[in-house]
Design an enzyme around this catalytic site. Structure first.
Site, PDB file in Angstrom:
ATOM      1  N   GLY A  10       0.825  -1.195   0.000  1.00 44.65           N
ATOM      2  CA  GLY A  10       0.000   0.000   0.000  1.00 44.65           C
ATOM      3  C   GLY A  10       0.863   1.249   0.000  1.00 44.65           C
ATOM      4  CG  ASP A  30       0.288  -6.412   0.195  1.00 42.70           C
ATOM      5  OD1 ASP A  30       0.394  -5.298   0.728  1.00 42.70           O
ATOM      6  OD2 ASP A  30      -0.684  -6.728  -0.522  1.00 42.70           O
ATOM      7  CB  ALA A  59      -6.448  -0.104   6.125  1.00 41.66           C
ATOM      8  CE1 TYR A 101       1.055   4.725  10.923  1.00 37.21           C
ATOM      9  CE2 TYR A 101       1.201   2.432  10.235  1.00 37.21           C
ATOM     10  CZ  TYR A 101       1.811   3.628  10.573  1.00 37.21           C
ATOM     11  OH  TYR A 101       3.174   3.716  10.567  1.00 37.21           O
ATOM     12  CB  THR A 103      -9.200   6.892   9.809  1.00 41.76           C
ATOM     13  OG1 THR A 103      -9.868   7.893   9.026  1.00 41.76           O
ATOM     14  CG2 THR A 103     -10.280   6.003  10.413  1.00 41.76           C
ATOM     15  CG  ASP A 104     -10.065  12.070   9.271  1.00 41.22           C
ATOM     16  OD1 ASP A 104      -9.745  11.004   8.703  1.00 41.22           O
ATOM     17  OD2 ASP A 104     -10.470  13.071   8.654  1.00 41.22           O
ATOM     18  CE1 TYR A 127     -11.586   2.728   6.430  1.00 45.66           C
ATOM     19  CE2 TYR A 127     -12.091   5.032   6.900  1.00 45.66           C
ATOM     20  CZ  TYR A 127     -11.167   4.023   6.710  1.00 45.66           C
ATOM     21  OH  TYR A 127      -9.817   4.300   6.799  1.00 45.66           O
ATOM     22  CE  LYS A 131      -8.412   2.178  10.173  1.00 47.04           C
ATOM     23  NZ  LYS A 131      -7.238   1.321   9.837  1.00 47.04           N
TER      24      LYS A 131
END
Length: 283
Positions: A10, A30, A59, A101, A103-104, A127, A131
């Site tokens: 990615g 991967d 992700a 990782y 996310t906002d 989504y 997360k």
């Protein structure tokens, strides 16, 4: 350090390999090399490698597909929620540090002053739900973790199946290859663009300086709407494009996006501005 990177093909995975390989022993997998959804196989492989750190850059972020397709939602749950929990269990069992990782999109997007690391998460999309579940599974299953939230990543596209162009490359493609002279761009959804190279470098620094375990917000400083982002892209690229401001209603999408999802970085050193980072990427 011996570092295992998942999601290596990615965008972020590629940058992590480049940044970390100069100082550390990097093993990069991967999904074709290691199925992190399978605990038995993952444990077997990780036991053989014996890394000191696992960085999970894998992700599934097809936000709208996840919203409207049950099969895509199930895949997102497995990749974004279940797999981080599996890696956390393995990390705890083998005394490995885990980097995950996020996310906002875990936030509702109604806090104009930005979100702190400790603010309550209220995702408004499926989504975002997956997360957030990934974060919760990591916290539940291991003690030595870094959850790094970021937003609006740009950089060279990944090489793996499912990798997609960032907003930056998409805008330039529309003009250079698509021949567009005018573009309608949404002048809403305020967030912080983040250069994948800077995110990878910050991850390296967090690990090397042995920062306290916990949750971090790593983004380039500043924020913008999509229209403001596009304006800067074409300004730096010296492209003559007519941009029209439109609202989100002009591009109906299945999944809701946060209106204001700026992540406040209160725990790590501030990164350079997103404009400066964008300039380095484009020039």
């Amino acid at each position: 350090m011996k570092i295992l990177i998942t999601g290596s093909k990615g965008m972020l995975g590629n940058y992590l390999q480049k940044v970390l390989a100069s100082n550390h022993e990097v093993i990069a997998f991967d999904k074709d090399d290691l199925d992190i959804k399978d605990k038995t196989k993952s444990l077997e492989v990780i036991k053989k490698i014996q890394p000191e750190v696992i960085i999970n850059a894998a992700a599934y972020n097809a936000v709208d597909k996840i919203e409207e397709s049950e099969s895509d939602f199930e895949l997102a749950q497995k990749v974004n929620a279940d797999a981080p929990g599996i890696l956390a269990e393995i990390a705890e069992e083998l005394n490995i540090v885990l980097v995950q990782y996020s996310t906002d999109y875990i936030f509702a997007g109604n806090k104009k002053e930005g979100y702190d690391e400790s603010d309550e998460a209220k995702p408004i999309s499926k989504y975002g739900e997956t997360k957030l579940a990934g974060e919760e599974n990591v916290r539940k299953n291991c003690d030595q973790y870094y959850i790094i939230r970021t937003s609006r990543i740009f950089g060279l596209p990944g090489s793996g199946e499912g990798s997609k162009k960032s907003f930056v490359d998409t805008m330039l493609w529309l003009v250079n290859e698509g021949g567009k002279e005018k573009l309608d761009v949404v002048d809403e959804e305020v967030s912080a663009p983040t250069f994948a190279f800077d995110l990878a470098n910050s991850t390296k620094e967090i690990l090397e300086s042995k920062q306290d375990f916990g949750t971090y917000h790593i983004i380039n400083e500043g924020s913008c709407t999509w229209y403001e982002f596009a304006s800067e892209i074409f300004k730096i690229s010296n492209k003559q494009v007519v941009l029209n401001k439109v609202t989100t209603d002009a591009f109906p999408r299945p999944a809701k996006r946060p209106a204001f999802s700026v992540l406040n970085n209160n725990k790590f050193k501030k990164l350079r501005s997103w404009q400066e980072a964008l300039g380095e990427y484009l020039i």
